[in-house]
Design an enzyme around this catalytic site. Structure first.
Site, PDB file in Angstrom:
ATOM      1  N   TYR A  48       0.822  -1.216   0.000  1.00 30.70           N
ATOM      2  CA  TYR A  48       0.000   0.000   0.000  1.00 30.70           C
ATOM      3  C   TYR A  48       0.860   1.271   0.000  1.00 30.70           C
ATOM      4  O   TYR A  48       0.341   2.362  -0.248  1.00 30.70           O
ATOM      5  CB  TYR A  48      -0.936   0.063   1.215  1.00 30.70           C
ATOM      6  N   ILE A 226     -12.771  -4.572   8.340  1.00 30.84           N
ATOM      7  CA  ILE A 226     -11.807  -3.457   8.390  1.00 30.84           C
ATOM      8  C   ILE A 226     -12.193  -2.401   7.359  1.00 30.84           C
ATOM      9  O   ILE A 226     -11.459  -2.164   6.396  1.00 30.84           O
ATOM     10  CB  ILE A 226     -10.353  -3.956   8.162  1.00 30.84           C
ATOM     11  N   LYS A 228     -12.682   0.902   5.228  1.00 32.48           N
ATOM     12  CA  LYS A 228     -11.805   2.041   4.942  1.00 32.48           C
ATOM     13  C   LYS A 228     -12.665   3.271   4.696  1.00 32.48           C
ATOM     14  O   LYS A 228     -13.673   3.214   4.006  1.00 32.48           O
ATOM     15  CB  LYS A 228     -10.951   1.733   3.706  1.00 32.48           C
ATOM     16  N   SER A 229     -12.248   4.398   5.253  1.00 35.46           N
ATOM     17  CA  SER A 229     -12.846   5.679   4.885  1.00 35.46           C
ATOM     18  C   SER A 229     -11.829   6.772   5.167  1.00 35.46           C
ATOM     19  O   SER A 229     -11.043   6.659   6.103  1.00 35.46           O
ATOM     20  CB  SER A 229     -14.119   5.964   5.683  1.00 35.46           C
ATOM     21  N   VAL A 230     -11.850   7.818   4.364  1.00 33.65           N
ATOM     22  CA  VAL A 230     -10.977   8.955   4.655  1.00 33.65           C
ATOM     23  C   VAL A 230     -11.755  10.053   5.393  1.00 33.65           C
ATOM     24  O   VAL A 230     -11.199  11.096   5.695  1.00 33.65           O
ATOM     25  CB  VAL A 230     -10.355   9.536   3.358  1.00 33.65           C
ATOM     26  N   ARG A 234     -17.669   9.243   8.664  1.00 32.62           N
ATOM     27  CA  ARG A 234     -17.938   7.845   8.285  1.00 32.62           C
ATOM     28  C   ARG A 234     -17.181   6.867   9.186  1.00 32.62           C
ATOM     29  O   ARG A 234     -17.668   5.774   9.468  1.00 32.62           O
ATOM     30  CB  ARG A 234     -17.551   7.618   6.824  1.00 32.62           C
ATOM     31  N   ASN A 238     -19.088   3.963  11.014  1.00 36.98           N
ATOM     32  CA  ASN A 238     -18.704   2.564  10.809  1.00 36.98           C
ATOM     33  C   ASN A 238     -18.280   1.884  12.115  1.00 36.98           C
ATOM     34  O   ASN A 238     -18.250   0.654  12.190  1.00 36.98           O
ATOM     35  CB  ASN A 238     -17.563   2.473   9.794  1.00 36.98           C
TER      36      ASN A 238
HETATM   37  N1  LIG Z   1      -5.778  -8.489   1.395  1.00 39.79           N
HETATM   38  C1  LIG Z   1      -6.151  -7.865   0.301  1.00 39.79           C
HETATM   39  O1  LIG Z   1      -5.801  -8.278  -0.823  1.00 39.79           O
HETATM   40  C2  LIG Z   1      -7.004  -6.649   0.415  1.00 39.79           C
HETATM   41  C3  LIG Z   1      -7.643  -6.134  -0.728  1.00 39.79           C
HETATM   42  C4  LIG Z   1      -8.434  -5.000  -0.576  1.00 39.79           C
HETATM   43  C5  LIG Z   1      -8.598  -4.427   0.667  1.00 39.79           C
HETATM   44  N2  LIG Z   1      -7.959  -4.942   1.776  1.00 39.79           N
HETATM   45  C6  LIG Z   1      -8.126  -4.353   3.129  1.00 39.79           C
HETATM   46  O2  LIG Z   1      -9.511  -4.211   3.411  1.00 39.79           O
HETATM   47  C7  LIG Z   1      -9.807  -2.843   3.715  1.00 39.79           C
HETATM   48  C8  LIG Z   1     -11.222  -2.495   3.308  1.00 39.79           C
HETATM   49  O3  LIG Z   1     -11.455  -2.729   1.937  1.00 39.79           O
HETATM   50  P1  LIG Z   1     -11.430  -1.584   0.827  1.00 39.79           P
HETATM   51  O4  LIG Z   1     -10.660  -0.426   1.318  1.00 39.79           O
HETATM   52  O5  LIG Z   1     -10.986  -2.237  -0.416  1.00 39.79           O
HETATM   53  O6  LIG Z   1     -12.941  -1.157   0.597  1.00 39.79           O
HETATM   54  P2  LIG Z   1     -14.289  -1.011   1.467  1.00 39.79           P
HETATM   55  O7  LIG Z   1     -13.998  -0.834   2.905  1.00 39.79           O
HETATM   56  O8  LIG Z   1     -15.211  -2.082   1.004  1.00 39.79           O
HETATM   57  O9  LIG Z   1     -14.899   0.347   0.861  1.00 39.79           O
HETATM   58  C9  LIG Z   1     -14.285   1.581   0.979  1.00 39.79           C
HETATM   59  C10 LIG Z   1     -15.167   2.574   0.220  1.00 39.79           C
HETATM   60  O10 LIG Z   1     -16.395   2.797   0.937  1.00 39.79           O
HETATM   61  C11 LIG Z   1     -16.568   4.182   1.191  1.00 39.79           C
HETATM   62  N3  LIG Z   1     -17.194   4.292   2.523  1.00 39.79           N
HETATM   63  C12 LIG Z   1     -16.653   3.950   3.723  1.00 39.79           C
HETATM   64  N4  LIG Z   1     -17.538   4.116   4.710  1.00 39.79           N
HETATM   65  C13 LIG Z   1     -18.687   4.578   4.144  1.00 39.79           C
HETATM   66  C14 LIG Z   1     -19.945   4.931   4.666  1.00 39.79           C
HETATM   67  N5  LIG Z   1     -20.225   4.830   5.971  1.00 39.79           N
HETATM   68  N6  LIG Z   1     -20.894   5.367   3.791  1.00 39.79           N
HETATM   69  C15 LIG Z   1     -20.626   5.472   2.451  1.00 39.79           C
HETATM   70  N7  LIG Z   1     -19.431   5.143   1.915  1.00 39.79           N
HETATM   71  C16 LIG Z   1     -18.467   4.695   2.751  1.00 39.79           C
HETATM   72  C17 LIG Z   1     -15.181   4.791   1.157  1.00 39.79           C
HETATM   73  O11 LIG Z   1     -15.209   6.138   0.744  1.00 39.79           O
HETATM   74  P3  LIG Z   1     -14.483   7.299   1.605  1.00 39.79           P
HETATM   75  O12 LIG Z   1     -13.074   6.845   1.902  1.00 39.79           O
HETATM   76  O13 LIG Z   1     -14.556   8.475   0.694  1.00 39.79           O
HETATM   77  O14 LIG Z   1     -15.319   7.458   2.854  1.00 39.79           O
HETATM   78  C18 LIG Z   1     -14.509   3.911   0.083  1.00 39.79           C
HETATM   79  O15 LIG Z   1     -14.843   4.414  -1.208  1.00 39.79           O
HETATM   80  C19 LIG Z   1      -8.704  -2.096   2.959  1.00 39.79           C
HETATM   81  O16 LIG Z   1      -8.563  -0.756   3.352  1.00 39.79           O
HETATM   82  C20 LIG Z   1      -7.519  -2.962   3.231  1.00 39.79           C
HETATM   83  O17 LIG Z   1      -6.992  -2.709   4.532  1.00 39.79           O
HETATM   84  C21 LIG Z   1      -7.174  -6.043   1.641  1.00 39.79           C
END
Ligand SMILES: NC(=O)c1ccc[n+]([C@@H]2O[C@H](COP(=O)([O-])OP(=O)(O)OC[C@H]3O[C@@H](n4cnc5c(N)ncnc54)[C@H](OP(=O)(O)O)[C@@H]3O)[C@@H](O)[C@H]2O)c1
Length: 283
Positions: A48, A226, A228-230, A234, A238
């Site tokens: 990352y 886990i 993710k949000s910036v 949120r 969450n």
């Molecule tokens: N092992 C692997 O290969 C792998 C692959 C992918 C991810 N991961 C891990 O899993 C974590 C989570 O997955 P991810 O980051 O891919 O995606 P995710 O958590 O499924 O989705 C993140 C998205 O959702 C939005 N969001 C977050 N909270 C929200 C809310 N309450 N309402 C509306 N929108 C919301 C965020 O936007 P904003 O940021 O603009 O709020 C972002 O666009 C990663 O950060 C990483 O640590 C691991």
């Protein structure tokens, strides 16, 4: 916070904060905001490019190390991987400013998997990584790793969300003592997750948002999430998912959304295997 006990006795929070796709320049603030919101599990990866920023946020938070649960991930290593893995681990620790990890994951089931795992086993035995696990392992690869090595992975972090629920796989992992952890719990918003009528309807019944329903659904199934949000509002939203419970009927309704397929890519797809296997990190 609720915790799960991993197969080696380590306690892991059921809900944490992921920093994938947060640019390095924004990650320190995002991780600091997440810690301030109450998150204690932080999930990053060498791939990352933001481990240093996570480390700075940890340091400036003043939160005692023993209250934190820090995960990072080993990128694909060439054979023989034992020395490379040790070096990659030390680099990650140095970037994070830590002397041990709570969980070290093999990020992909590629490269010299056995060499990587044996080096990770050694780090676990030395106490440098309190728990070790894998990510993106499909059942065949997971069982192969378990059968042919000594330490059973504590965690398998895999794509898990309402459209790809992994219930059968979760059962198999449970049978073998491997804890399931979700990545992409919101499917990164794909398939219009945040406006899905079924999830929105359940949210209305519970007085909660779609995001909260999804996180409650995951954690109620015993899946570590886990998100993710910036955005700090949120992050707080969450994190606020333990004051309600979904009924069996609501859980059954969500089960209908499962398509049984990835919304991203299949880790067994030859093109993706080739592409990911060939990728190397700069440092
Ligand atoms: N092992 C692997 O290969 C792998 C692959 C992918 C991810 N991961 C891990 O899993 C974590 C989570 O997955 P991810 O980051 O891919 O995606 P995710 O958590 O499924 O989705 C993140 C998205 O959702 C939005 N969001 C977050 N909270 C929200 C809310 N309450 N309402 C509306 N929108 C919301 C965020 O936007 P904003 O940021 O603009 O709020 C972002 O666009 C990663 O950060 C990483 O640590 C691991």
């Amino acid at each position: 916070m609720q915790y799960v006990t991993l197969n080696n006795g380590v306690e892991m929070p059921l809900l944490g904060f992921g920093v994938y796709q947060i640019p390095a320049d924004d990650t320190e603030r995002a991780a600091a905001d997440a810690l301030a919101a109450g998150y204690r599990l932080l999930d990053t990866a060498a791939a990352y490019g933001n481990e240093e920023a996570v480390g700075r946020a940890i340091k400036s938070s003043g939160i005692p190390r023993e209250d934190l649960f820090v995960t990072t991930k080993l990128w694909v290593q060439d054979a023989p991987a034992q020395d490379n893995t040790k070096r990659a681990f030390e680099t990650s620790l140095q970037k994070l400013g830590l002397d041990h990890l709570d969980l070290y994951l093999m990020h992909q089931p590629y490269g010299d998997v056995y060499g990587q795992w044996r080096a990770m086993e050694a780090l676990n035995r030395e106490g440098r990584a309190k728990a070790i696990g894998v990510a993106n392992f499909y059942p065949d690869r997971l069982i192969d790793l378990m059968v042919n090595n000594e330490i059973v992975p504590a965690v398998n972090q895999i794509e898990t969300h309402p459209f790809f629920q992994r219930a059968d796989y979760q059962d198999l992992m449970r049978e073998h003592g491997v804890q399931i952890q979700s990545w992409g719990g919101f499917a990164e918003g794909r398939n219009d997750l945040f406006t899905n009528p079924l999830l929105a309807g359940i949210g209305k019944e519970c007085g909660k948002s779609v995001a909260q329903v999804v996180l409650r659904w995951l954690t109620q199934r015993g899946v570590i999430a886990i998100p993710k949000s910036v955005r700090s509002e949120r992050m707080a939203e969450n994190f606020d998912v333990f004051d309600f419970e979904l009924t069996d009927e609501q859980m059954a309704r969500i089960a209908i959304l499962d398509t049984g397929a990835s919304l991203f890519f299949d880790h067994r797809d030859p093109e993706m295997v080739t592409w990911l296997s060939k990728r190397r990190l700069d440092a």
